[in-house]
Design a protein around this motif. Structure first.
Motif, short mmCIF file in Angstrom:
data_model
loop_
_atom_site.label_atom_id
_atom_site.label_comp_id
_atom_site.label_asym_id
_atom_site.label_seq_id
_atom_site.Cartn_x
_atom_site.Cartn_y
_atom_site.Cartn_z
N GLN A 90 -10.07 14.71 26.67
CA GLN A 90 -8.69 15.03 26.32
C GLN A 90 -8.18 14.11 25.22
OE1 GLN A 90 -6.79 14.71 30.13
NE2 GLN A 90 -6.91 16.91 30.50
N GLU A 91 -8.48 12.82 25.33
CA GLU A 91 -8.03 11.88 24.32
C GLU A 91 -8.70 12.16 22.97
OE1 GLU A 91 -8.69 11.09 27.41
OE2 GLU A 91 -6.83 10.18 28.10
N LEU A 92 -9.98 12.52 23.03
CA LEU A 92 -10.71 12.86 21.81
C LEU A 92 -10.10 14.09 21.14
CD1 LEU A 92 -13.11 12.26 19.97
CD2 LEU A 92 -14.49 13.71 21.43
N GLU A 93 -9.73 15.08 21.93
CA GLU A 93 -9.12 16.29 21.38
C GLU A 93 -7.78 15.96 20.73
OE1 GLU A 93 -9.13 19.95 20.05
OE2 GLU A 93 -10.78 19.12 21.21
N LYS A 94 -6.99 15.07 21.36
CA LYS A 94 -5.70 14.67 20.78
C LYS A 94 -5.92 13.98 19.43
CE LYS A 94 -3.35 13.92 25.17
NZ LYS A 94 -2.83 12.88 26.07
N LEU A 95 -6.91 13.10 19.37
CA LEU A 95 -7.21 12.40 18.12
C LEU A 95 -7.63 13.38 17.03
CD1 LEU A 95 -9.11 9.27 19.44
CD2 LEU A 95 -6.89 9.31 18.31
N GLN A 152 -6.74 16.49 16.76
CA GLN A 152 -5.55 17.23 16.33
C GLN A 152 -4.67 16.37 15.42
OE1 GLN A 152 -3.75 18.54 19.98
NE2 GLN A 152 -5.28 20.15 20.31
N MET A 153 -4.53 15.09 15.76
CA MET A 153 -3.73 14.19 14.93
C MET A 153 -4.36 14.02 13.55
SD MET A 153 -2.63 11.36 17.83
CE MET A 153 -2.52 10.06 16.65
N LEU A 154 -5.68 13.90 13.51
CA LEU A 154 -6.39 13.75 12.24
C LEU A 154 -6.26 15.01 11.40
CD1 LEU A 154 -8.19 11.96 10.50
CD2 LEU A 154 -10.16 12.93 11.66
N ALA A 155 -6.37 16.16 12.03
CA ALA A 155 -6.22 17.43 11.32
C ALA A 155 -4.81 17.56 10.75
CB ALA A 155 -6.54 18.61 12.23
N ALA A 156 -3.81 17.13 11.52
CA ALA A 156 -2.41 17.20 11.06
C ALA A 156 -2.20 16.27 9.86
CB ALA A 156 -1.47 16.84 12.19
N GLN A 157 -2.84 15.11 9.86
CA GLN A 157 -2.69 14.15 8.76
C GLN A 157 -3.34 14.67 7.48
OE1 GLN A 157 -4.29 10.44 10.10
NE2 GLN A 157 -2.38 9.79 11.05
N THR A 158 -4.47 15.34 7.60
CA THR A 158 -5.17 15.81 6.41
C THR A 158 -4.49 17.02 5.80
OG1 THR A 158 -6.69 17.10 7.75
CG2 THR A 158 -7.41 14.90 7.10
N THR A 159 -3.77 17.82 6.64
CA THR A 159 -3.10 19.00 6.09
C THR A 159 -1.73 18.66 5.52
OG1 THR A 159 -2.22 19.54 8.28
CG2 THR A 159 -4.27 20.62 7.60
N ASN A 160 -1.10 17.59 6.00
CA ASN A 160 0.22 17.17 5.50
C ASN A 160 0.02 16.03 4.49
OD1 ASN A 160 1.43 18.96 7.24
ND2 ASN A 160 1.75 17.44 8.83
N PRO A 161 0.34 16.27 3.18
CA PRO A 161 0.13 15.21 2.17
C PRO A 161 1.13 14.10 2.27
CG PRO A 161 0.84 17.25 1.11
CD PRO A 161 0.74 17.52 2.57
#
Length: 161
Positions: free
Chosen positions: A145-150, A152-161
């Motif tokens: 679960q923690e890995l999945e959250k990380l 998702q957070m990484l994906a959100a950071q790469t899509t938002n400049p």
């Protein structure tokens, strides 16, 4: 659905299933135990398994017996990782345990030594090393679960400049 629990830190002496069953007798008759023994010596390899009926019962069992002292050893109890395909319980390594001392990874594993013996046969063709999915690095399910959250957070950071 039954749940398998790993019981680690068992004393490495002659322990039979009934002794382990007696330790967990107060948990009820709905559990079954298995002590993993060395084939040559017949002594305990230091771990075993307990099977309980439900997840709730497994959580209660872990809470109650994790750290329980059995023959001067504090037991380590956690949910067992699923077995790899084609791997018997006797070959199943205990779940990974965090160690403070650095470990040497230069020693070949027992499985790789067996594969090398097989590859030494009289064949004159080139030998290749094959990797199966069971040998691939997989995340520990306790941290999924923690890995999945990380992720998702990484994906959100790469899509938002």
């Amino acid at each position: 659905m039954s749940v398998r629990l790993y019981v680690g830190n068992l004393p490495k002496e002659e322990i039979d299933r009934q002794e382990l069953q007696a330790v967990f007798a107060e948990a009820g008759d709905s559990i079954s135990t298995k002590v993993i023994k060395d084939r040559k010596t017949g002594k305990c390899r230091g771990f075993g398994f307990v099977t309980v009926q439900t997840d709730e019962q497994a959580d209660q069992f872990i809470e109650k017996f994790n750290g329980y002292v059995f023959k001067e050893s504090a037991l380590k109890i956690e949910k067992a990782l699923p077995r790899s395909k084609g791997q018997s319980e006797e070959e199943a390594p205990p779940p990974p345990v965090a160690k403070s001392a650095p470990s040497s990874s230069s020693a070949p594993s027992e499985k790789s030594r067996r594969n090398k013996k097989k590859n030494r046969g009289g064949s004159s063709g080139s030998s290749s090393t094959t990797s199966t999915n069971s040998e691939a690095v997989q995340p520990d399910p306790r941290w999924a679960q923690e890995l999945e959250k990380l992720k998702q957070m990484l994906a959100a950071q790469t899509t938002n400049p």
